[in-house]
Motif scaffolding. Structure first.
Motif, mmCIF file in Angstrom:
data_model
loop_
_atom_site.group_PDB
_atom_site.id
_atom_site.type_symbol
_atom_site.label_atom_id
_atom_site.label_comp_id
_atom_site.label_asym_id
_atom_site.label_seq_id
_atom_site.Cartn_x
_atom_site.Cartn_y
_atom_site.Cartn_z
ATOM 1 N N LEU A 133 0.821 -1.209 0.000
ATOM 2 C CA LEU A 133 0.000 0.000 0.000
ATOM 3 C C LEU A 133 0.857 1.263 0.000
ATOM 4 C CD1 LEU A 133 -2.835 -1.056 2.477
ATOM 5 C CD2 LEU A 133 -2.844 -1.135 -0.021
ATOM 6 N N GLY A 134 1.901 1.239 -0.832
ATOM 7 C CA GLY A 134 2.731 2.418 -1.018
ATOM 8 C C GLY A 134 3.766 2.655 0.061
ATOM 9 N N GLU A 135 3.885 1.749 1.029
ATOM 10 C CA GLU A 135 4.840 1.916 2.117
ATOM 11 C C GLU A 135 5.896 0.819 2.078
ATOM 12 O OE1 GLU A 135 3.271 3.466 6.103
ATOM 13 O OE2 GLU A 135 1.620 2.268 5.327
ATOM 14 N N LEU A 136 7.122 1.187 2.484
ATOM 15 C CA LEU A 136 8.174 0.197 2.644
ATOM 16 C C LEU A 136 7.960 -0.506 3.978
ATOM 17 C CD1 LEU A 136 10.887 -1.107 1.830
ATOM 18 C CD2 LEU A 136 12.031 0.780 3.018
ATOM 19 N N ARG A 137 7.686 -1.808 3.929
ATOM 20 C CA ARG A 137 7.449 -2.574 5.152
ATOM 21 C C ARG A 137 8.723 -3.257 5.646
ATOM 22 N NH1 ARG A 137 2.091 -3.938 6.270
ATOM 23 N NH2 ARG A 137 0.791 -2.126 5.826
ATOM 24 N N GLU A 138 9.478 -3.832 4.732
ATOM 25 C CA GLU A 138 10.688 -4.554 5.100
ATOM 26 C C GLU A 138 11.780 -4.266 4.080
ATOM 27 O OE1 GLU A 138 11.253 -6.297 7.763
ATOM 28 O OE2 GLU A 138 9.206 -6.460 8.564
ATOM 29 N N LEU A 239 10.670 2.213 -5.192
ATOM 30 C CA LEU A 239 9.210 2.137 -5.125
ATOM 31 C C LEU A 239 8.567 2.748 -6.365
ATOM 32 C CD1 LEU A 239 6.488 1.677 -3.744
ATOM 33 C CD2 LEU A 239 6.810 3.849 -2.550
ATOM 34 N N ALA A 240 9.039 3.936 -6.772
ATOM 35 C CA ALA A 240 8.455 4.611 -7.933
ATOM 36 C C ALA A 240 8.580 3.754 -9.181
ATOM 37 C CB ALA A 240 9.130 5.960 -8.146
ATOM 38 N N LYS A 241 9.748 3.161 -9.393
ATOM 39 C CA LYS A 241 9.954 2.329 -10.578
ATOM 40 C C LYS A 241 9.138 1.043 -10.490
ATOM 41 C CE LYS A 241 11.934 1.904 -14.562
ATOM 42 N NZ LYS A 241 11.673 2.877 -15.643
ATOM 43 N N ALA A 242 9.089 0.459 -9.300
ATOM 44 C CA ALA A 242 8.329 -0.776 -9.124
ATOM 45 C C ALA A 242 6.851 -0.549 -9.396
ATOM 46 C CB ALA A 242 8.537 -1.316 -7.711
ATOM 47 N N MET A 243 6.308 0.567 -8.912
ATOM 48 C CA MET A 243 4.893 0.860 -9.144
ATOM 49 C C MET A 243 4.616 1.113 -10.626
ATOM 50 S SD MET A 243 3.221 0.574 -6.299
ATOM 51 C CE MET A 243 4.307 -0.839 -6.068
ATOM 52 N N GLU A 244 5.527 1.793 -11.294
ATOM 53 C CA GLU A 244 5.353 2.067 -12.731
ATOM 54 C C GLU A 244 5.309 0.766 -13.523
ATOM 55 O OE1 GLU A 244 7.991 3.814 -16.450
ATOM 56 O OE2 GLU A 244 8.543 4.379 -14.406
#
Length: 366
Positions: A133-138, A239-244
């Protein structure tokens, strides 16, 4: 932070008193705190639950720090039930009143942004991320033996002389392979611990290909894309690249999913489409994956005793003989019941095929 335990609690909570569900977009691009409060007041104007409205307004007045991009609230004052989940991703503005929390929007968010495992890999090790959900968990890493290159020009650099290529010895290749295997073993443990639903790989084409080839087939099937990325990249860049990449892959996967659903439903082979057939399957807890078009709502009828759902007009339940009442949104109930029974929910954002098929369908357990 919304984890599986919190989601399970929401799915299990059913109340004899009304439950107020509120989703509010607090993305900075949508305005400031004053604008958010104004939108919230407008959303709550028609809600005749003064204690719940007061609890939510007090939360925004005194507790919310406005640092996220969305927030989800559930309130049932008579049952002393109040839950708040700030999110790092924007949400649509929604107000819903029912006998249980409305998880429709959460199902959509979990489908789109939940459970991303990302691996940055090179010849010496790997960095692993779990985004939810857009957050780094681990975030974890593994580093193997250093890969030392020899000077160019010697016998060991001749292709085939030592089983290698220019600039690489057989010993180097063995070190790389050993490091890759250790990285894969570490990654599999990481994926299992975080219940990863999809995987993206970052690094050079050569390193990504070697890493992927060593993954067990079950995990290979969850790889949805890859991209070039420096091993020292920050988590925001990752995160930005992974979501894209992930969202593009999700669109392609949804297209194939709908084709499969419609084909199997037409052959009566473990799938159904349309509201009538889908609600029947939901009522029997036969749904393995519920597929629904984003924003689809439809009134239907629900038994107040056993929860039987049907699109047909009736007053008496054919299953238990209980009283059947009309409900304004059967899709929300179907989503909640499917998830409560351990099924998956796929929210489809754009599909003419699914719309023609009735905007809803399901893959069946049996």
């Amino acid at each position: 932070m919304l984890a599986e335990r919190e989601l399970r609690e929401l799915l299990q909570f059913v109340s004899p008193d009304p439950v107020l569900s509120v989703y509010l977009n607090t993305d900075p691009s949508a305005g400031n705190s004053d604008a958010y409060r104004l939108r919230l007041r407008n959303l709550l104007k028609g809600v005749n639950l003064p204690d719940d409205v007061a609890a939510i307004e007090n939360y925004f007045q005194w507790e919310y720090d406005w640092s996220g991009r969305g927030v989800v609230l559930f309130s049932c004052a008579p049952q002393k039930f109040f839950r708040v989940y700030p999110l790092a991703i924007p949400v649509p503005d929604v107000v819903h009143v029912s006998d249980r929390p409305s998880v429709r929007v959460l199902a959509d968010l979990l489908d789109s942004y939940g459970g991303y495992g990302v691996v940055l890999v090179d010849k010496q090790g790997a960095r692993l991320f779990f985004f939810h959900l857009g957050e780094l968990r681990e975030q974890e890493g593994v580093v193997g033996e250093a890969v030392k290159r020899v000077k160019r020009g010697g016998a060991s650099t001749v292709p085939g002389a030592l089983g290698g290529i220019a600039g690489r010895t057989r010993h180097m290749e063995e070190v790389v392979e050993r490091n890759m295997k250790e990285s894969v073993e570490f990654a599999v443990e990481f994926f299992e611990a975080n219940r990863v639903r999809r995987i993206l790989l970052g690094g050079s084409d050569e390193n990504v290909a070697q890493f992927r080839s060593l993954l067990p087939k079950a995990w290979q099937s969850l790889v949805v894309g890859h991209f070039p990325m420096n091993m020292n990249a920050g988590h925001a860049e990752v995160l930005a690249k992974a979501m894209e990449i992930g969202q593009k892959a999700e669109q392609r996967r949804e297209e194939l999913l709908i084709e499969d659903l419609i084909t199997r439903a037409a052959k009566n082979s473990g799938a159904v489409t349309g509201l009538d057939a889908t609600l029947e399957a939901v009522s029997g807890d036969r749904v393995s994956t519920l597929v629904v078009a984003q924003g689809y709502q439809q009134p239907a009828y629900r038994c107040t005793n056993c929860g039987y759902l049907t699109a047909k007009i009736m007053t008496t339940c054919p299953v238990c003989g209980g009283e059947v009442r009309e409900i304004p949104d059967a899709v929300d109930f179907a989503i909640s019941r499917t998830m409560r029974a351990g099924g998956d929910v796929e929210v489809i954002h754009a599909s003419d095929q699914l719309i023609k098929a009735g905007q809803i369908g399901a893959f069946l357990r049996y």
